[in-house]
Design an enzyme around this catalytic site. Structure first.
Site, PDB file in Angstrom:
ATOM      1  N   GLY A 279       0.623  -1.388   0.327  1.00 29.01           N
ATOM      2  CA  GLY A 279      -0.014   0.129   0.386  1.00 29.01           C
ATOM      3  C   GLY A 279       0.984   1.503  -0.233  1.00 29.01           C
ATOM      4  O   GLY A 279       1.814   0.787   0.944  1.00 29.01           O
TER       5      GLY A 279
ATOM      6  N   ARG B 231     -12.613  -2.571 -12.194  1.00 33.05           N
ATOM      7  CA  ARG B 231     -13.179  -1.472 -13.003  1.00 33.05           C
ATOM      8  C   ARG B 231     -12.872  -2.316 -14.690  1.00 33.05           C
ATOM      9  O   ARG B 231     -14.024  -2.194 -15.714  1.00 33.05           O
ATOM     10  CB  ARG B 231     -12.073  -0.749 -13.388  1.00 33.05           C
ATOM     11  CG  ARG B 231     -11.986   0.420 -11.939  1.00 33.05           C
ATOM     12  CD  ARG B 231     -10.509   1.332 -12.554  1.00 33.05           C
ATOM     13  NE  ARG B 231      -9.003   0.538 -11.913  1.00 33.05           N
ATOM     14  CZ  ARG B 231      -8.621   0.326 -10.430  1.00 33.05           C
ATOM     15  NH1 ARG B 231      -9.615   1.658  -9.885  1.00 33.05           N
ATOM     16  NH2 ARG B 231      -7.042   0.162 -11.441  1.00 33.05           N
TER      17      ARG B 231
ATOM     18  N   SER C  94      -7.713  -2.506  -4.296  1.00 37.07           N
ATOM     19  CA  SER C  94      -7.081  -1.127  -3.878  1.00 37.07           C
ATOM     20  C   SER C  94      -7.769  -0.171  -3.024  1.00 37.07           C
ATOM     21  O   SER C  94      -9.091   0.111  -3.481  1.00 37.07           O
ATOM     22  CB  SER C  94      -5.677  -0.575  -4.153  1.00 37.07           C
ATOM     23  OG  SER C  94      -6.645  -0.689  -5.536  1.00 37.07           O
TER      24      SER C  94
ATOM     25  N   HIS D 227      -3.561  -7.233  11.342  1.00 42.41           N
ATOM     26  CA  HIS D 227      -3.806  -6.873  10.564  1.00 42.41           C
ATOM     27  C   HIS D 227      -2.227  -7.653  10.217  1.00 42.41           C
ATOM     28  O   HIS D 227      -0.468  -6.880   9.800  1.00 42.41           O
ATOM     29  CB  HIS D 227      -2.686  -5.170  10.247  1.00 42.41           C
ATOM     30  CG  HIS D 227      -2.768  -4.815   8.213  1.00 42.41           C
ATOM     31  ND1 HIS D 227      -2.673  -3.444   8.352  1.00 42.41           N
ATOM     32  CD2 HIS D 227      -1.996  -5.967   7.626  1.00 42.41           C
ATOM     33  CE1 HIS D 227      -2.747  -3.668   7.247  1.00 42.41           C
ATOM     34  NE2 HIS D 227      -1.901  -4.592   6.505  1.00 42.41           N
TER      35      HIS D 227
END
Length: 328
Positions: free
Chosen positions: A85, A186, A217, A293
């Protein structure tokens, strides 16, 4: 070897796995300054430490904005982040100043996909509840419906974002006997054929999936994507899993959906904020599994991430091609 004057100043914002540190030390071109702690560098220390640096090695927890770039000054050539990220980096500011950015996209795909599958199974098969019942004496005689849950066999799984990690998750879920694999994004992905993925609108995916796995993302489009409307379209028997970014989910809305029985369960490896406060409402629910995480937390993955971050940094300092450069 360079003389002390010619050495390039590199600021490292945290103790990182040895594999990367060894490469930086061995290169013989870096004058290393390290915030030698497992805890994040305080802002004031970061601003002080980065002054005059040619290279910056940072983590997801370090906000690299205009103030930090100004504090670093005109020498700064490269920022290398030990992460996939990059929402902690002020990309526009960095681009404006012509600074190169290295990141670690491919190396943690497998570890994150494994953890996602583990979290999905842990959540849907109610493992934490089961462990708790064993410990607190709730395990008595066999009861036909006690701790029953939802399995993957014959199910429909929806993956939001079939990128590297999404595809790796789909590959691992298929052998469990998943009947349909839906994905959204997308545009359709040719590699989806490998997992018999069906490209569908988000609405269809949310309505028809027994398991919704978020692996997209974080962008302005995906921020807060999983909200009240989103959860209200899910089946009451469906399970929601997020291992992407915490901000993709509206946590208040998720709490509402879980506590009202709108959806069956949720498993999260990412939250907002991180760490999640221990008194957060989500942590009071039996049907919500929250992990700290740890998607990429295998020794080998963290070692490889550290090496790649160091190699990106060294390439940026010497003006050569980076193994993994973020195209700005």
């Amino acid at each position: 070897m360079m003389s002390a004057q010619q050495m390039l100043k590199v600021y490292v914002t945290r103790r990182i796995p040895q594999e990367g540190m060894k490469l930086l030390q061995k290169a013989g071109i870096c004058n290393l300054s390290v915030w030698d702690s497992d805890e994040p560098v305080p802002r004031a220390e970061l601003l002080k430490g980065v002054a005059g640096a040619h290279g910056l090695l940072c983590l997801l927890s370090d906000k690299i904005d205009a103030e930090v770039l100004d504090a670093a000054g005109p020498n700064l050539k490269v920022i290398s982040t030990l992460s996939v990220g990059f929402d902690h980096l002020a990309i526009d500011e960095i681009k404006k100043r012509g600074i190169r950015v290295g990141y670690t996209p491919d190396v943690l795909t497998d570890a994150t996909a494994e953890l996602t599958v583990a979290l999905l199974l842990t959540t849907c098969r109610r493992l934490p509840e089961g462990v708790e019942e064993v410990k607190n004496g709730g395990w008595s005689t066999w009861k036909p419906l006690w701790l029953c849950s939802y399995g993957l066999s014959g199910s429909t799984v929806g993956v939001i974002g079939l990128g590297r990690i999404g595809l790796a998750i789909a590959r691992r879920l298929k052998p469990f006997g998943v009947k349909r694999l839906l994905y959204t994004g997308r545009q359709p992905k040719p590699q989806a054929q490998e997992v018999d993925g069906e490209y569908v609108p988000l609405d269809t995916l949310v309505r028809e999936s027994d398991f919704v796995v978020v692996s997209c993302s974080l962008t302005p489009d995906t921020q807060g994507l999983c909200d009240k409307t989103f959860f209200s379209k899910m089946k009451k028997t469906s399970v929601f899993i997020n291992t992407s970014r915490g901000a993709v989910v509206n946590q208040e809305d998720l709490f509402g959906a879980l506590s009202s029985g709108q959806i069956a369960a949720a498993g999260l490896d990412v939250t907002t904020p991180e760490p999640l406060p221990t008194d957060h409402p989500l942590l009071s629910l039996k049907n919500c599994v929250v992990l700290p995480h740890i998607g990429s937390a295998t020794y080998s993955t963290r070692g490889v991430m550290s090496e790649l971050t160091a190699n990106n940094l060294l390439a940026g300092l010497t003006g050569s091609e980076m193994p993994s450069e973020l195209k700005l």
